[in-house]
Design an enzyme around this catalytic site. Structure first.
Site, PDB file in Angstrom:
ATOM      1  N   SER A  88      46.997  37.410  36.248  1.00 28.15           N
ATOM      2  CA  SER A  88      47.971  37.782  37.255  1.00 28.15           C
ATOM      3  C   SER A  88      47.440  38.765  38.300  1.00 28.15           C
ATOM      4  O   SER A  88      48.121  39.043  39.290  1.00 28.15           O
ATOM      5  CB  SER A  88      49.182  38.422  36.558  1.00 28.15           C
ATOM      6  OG  SER A  88      48.809  39.601  35.857  1.00 28.15           O
TER       7      SER A  88
ATOM      8  N   LYS B 169      46.951  47.221  42.002  1.00 28.71           N
ATOM      9  CA  LYS B 169      47.821  46.102  41.650  1.00 28.71           C
ATOM     10  C   LYS B 169      49.268  46.573  41.710  1.00 28.71           C
ATOM     11  O   LYS B 169      49.587  47.676  41.238  1.00 28.71           O
ATOM     12  CB  LYS B 169      47.469  45.595  40.245  1.00 28.71           C
ATOM     13  CG  LYS B 169      48.272  44.370  39.802  1.00 28.71           C
ATOM     14  CD  LYS B 169      47.829  43.891  38.426  1.00 28.71           C
ATOM     15  CE  LYS B 169      48.640  42.681  37.972  1.00 28.71           C
ATOM     16  NZ  LYS B 169      48.198  42.169  36.658  1.00 28.71           N
TER      17      LYS B 169
ATOM     18  N   SER C 201      44.527  38.816  32.239  1.00 31.45           N
ATOM     19  CA  SER C 201      44.848  38.963  33.659  1.00 31.45           C
ATOM     20  C   SER C 201      43.914  39.856  34.463  1.00 31.45           C
ATOM     21  O   SER C 201      44.101  40.005  35.663  1.00 31.45           O
ATOM     22  CB  SER C 201      46.286  39.461  33.819  1.00 31.45           C
ATOM     23  OG  SER C 201      47.198  38.439  33.505  1.00 31.45           O
TER      24      SER C 201
END
Length: 496
Positions: free
Chosen positions: A150, A75, A174
């Site tokens: 996210s 990420k 998330s």
């Protein structure tokens, strides 16, 4: 090759059925062919193949780490030396970190090969991956739908088999919500279990890194490498290292029946997680999963988490307050976006931040600044912290009568791209079942357990499993038992 688990891929490497370089090339080709999903924001084949060559050398010399040669995507909230580290923001669009985040460094030390950086909501603020400066990510199961956020780029990458595993972060859901929306497995460990050093901060008392992969067994392998004390992170917890795979495939209780491996397990079902607002198709999938657990020997126990409905206002006071402080460092002076034209220093600050931050980040900075301001701190921030403690106490009361808590990871399946962009409050409400877990600092995970109905028949549903502090190994055991009895986690989107 891309249908294999991490364990199967490592076995293939050990048997010389493929090399780490060949494996990396295979995934790089898949990433290139799936650019329309927008799951990745930065790929550098040269860097990836250099790491793969080093892994092959280590494997040949017998010096390989436990995850040597296995590919992973990171990420883009974790800083990485060599790859850009943007946090999904124009503010950091060209930022190159001089060091690796601890999570990245530990996985690299275990021998993993970085495939690239995945798309995300800007500074991890969002539930749909539509808040990225690099455009929205599409859900591989239904490209008209969001992949969650996210960590939406990570969930989409794993679901589309562009990577066998990915890192994510979870501040209010998330990891768990995008894992649910994309039909993958993801775990948020106990707060402090995984180092935040080198993780671009959103809300420091909530942020926690964790793995996303196809299965609980794969997540356990990844957590073995990711977790552990880090003196460079003041919130890192000093605990002995654990083997998170140690309970996998074993009975819950000593001497348990192989046909009922979870006999003795008490599953708490909060009434608040099954009330109004839960979509019928999600409820049906969760109910079916719970029946599977009963068939495996578990007992369902009613529990209550009475402050669940307060988790949204509490979170959206605390998280923006911390974000407004953390993001004050982005001023156009030392690093990040700087406005091209400005009158003076103050004007440079103003224009750099106005141009560099997106609308959702600006909204949360404004809210956070307001609740921390003189005259409102006691009324909002202090009150929110008091309720946060009560939420944590409610969980401890519930755990007196159960071993794990289960419920939906999200009240609905993934929604259409653009469906909630004009109403941020509706987006916030989608996190109702995950926020309280984060506020309490507890570990939680999402496991694929079915699909929606009707028009949503291609959109996955995730079962949330919540454990008490430091119970990750037991949670992974519970999830793994379900995955041994079902095949939701190995199903793939059409065309994969």
């Amino acid at each position: 090759m891309h249908a294999k688990s991490l364990t199967e891929l490592r076995a293939a490497l050990d048997a010389k059925e493929c090399s780490a370089v060949e494996l990396a090339q295979h995934y790089l080709k898949r990433i290139d062919a799936a650019r329309d999903l927008n799951a990745f924001v930065h790929v550098d084949a040269e860097l990836t193949l250099a790491q793969a060559k080093a892994a092959d050398a280590a494997l040949a010399n017998g010096e390989a780490g436990p995850l040597a040669g296995l590919p992973i995507a990171h990420k883009d909230v974790f800083v990485t030396r060599g790859w850009r580290s943007t946090a999904g923001s124009k503010m950091l669009a060209n930022y190159a970190s001089p060091f690796d985040a601890t999570v990245v460094a530990r996985l690299s030390a275990a021998g993993m090969v970085t495939l690239g950086k995945t798309n995300m909501d800007e500074f991890a603020m969002g539930s749909s991956n539509e808040n990225s400066a690099f455009g929205p990510v599409k859900n591989p199961w239904d490209t008209s739908a969001v992949p969650g956020g996210s960590s939406g780029g990570s969930s989409a990458a794993v679901a589309a088999r562009l990577a066998p595993a990915a890192t994510g972060t979870d501040t209010g859901g998330s990891i768990r919500q995008p894992a649910s929306f994309a039909g993958v497995t993801g775990i948020k460990p106990t707060y402090g279990r995984v180092s935040r050093y080198g993780m671009i901060a959103f809300a420091s008392s909530l942020d926690q890194g964790g793995p996303m992969a196809r299965s609980a067994a794969d997540c356990a392998l990844l957590l073995n490498a990711m977790a552990g004390f880090d003196e460079r992170d003041s919130t890192s917890l000093e605990r002995a290292d654990e083997d998170y795979t140690r309970h996998l495939g074993k009975a819950w209780a000593a001497g348990g029946d192989a046909g009922k491996p979870l006999a003795g397990l008490r599953i708490g079902l909060p009434a608040e997680y099954f009330g109004a607002g839960l979509a019928d198709d999600v409820r049906a999938a969760i109910d079916a999963a719970l029946k599977t657990y009963e068939a495996l020997g578990a007992t369902l126990v009613p529990v209550s988490l009475p402050k669940t409905e307060l988790s949204i206002p509490v979170y959206y006071v605390i998280a923006p307050a911390e974000a407004s402080s953390n993001l004050s460092r982005f001023d156009g002076v030392r690093y990040g976006h700087r406005a091209a034209e400005y009158r003076d220093l103050l004007d440079m600050y103003k224009k750099s931040r106005a141009e560099g931050f997106g609308p959702e980040v600006k909204r949360r900075i404004l809210v956070g600044t307001y609740v921390l301001s003189h005259g409102y701190y006691d009324a909002y921030y202090l009150q929110a912290q008091k309720i946060r403690r009560i939420i944590a106490q409610d969980f401890q009361e519930a755990f007196k009568s159960c071993d794990v808590i289960m419920g939906p990871a999200s009240p609905t399946v993934a929604w259409d791209i653009g469906a909630k962009g004009d109403d941020p409050v509706q987006m916030y409400l989608a996190d109702i079942y995950t926020l309280s877990v984060s506020l309490a600092g507890l570990p939680g995970m999402s496991v694929p357990c079915g699909f929606g109905a009707g028009a949503n028949a291609k959109r996955p549903v995730g079962l949330q499993i919540i454990g008490n502090y430091f119970d990750e190994a037991r949670m992974l055991q519970v999830a793994d038992a379900f995955q041994r009895a079902t095949d939701w986690h190995v199903q793939e989107p059409a065309g994969v």
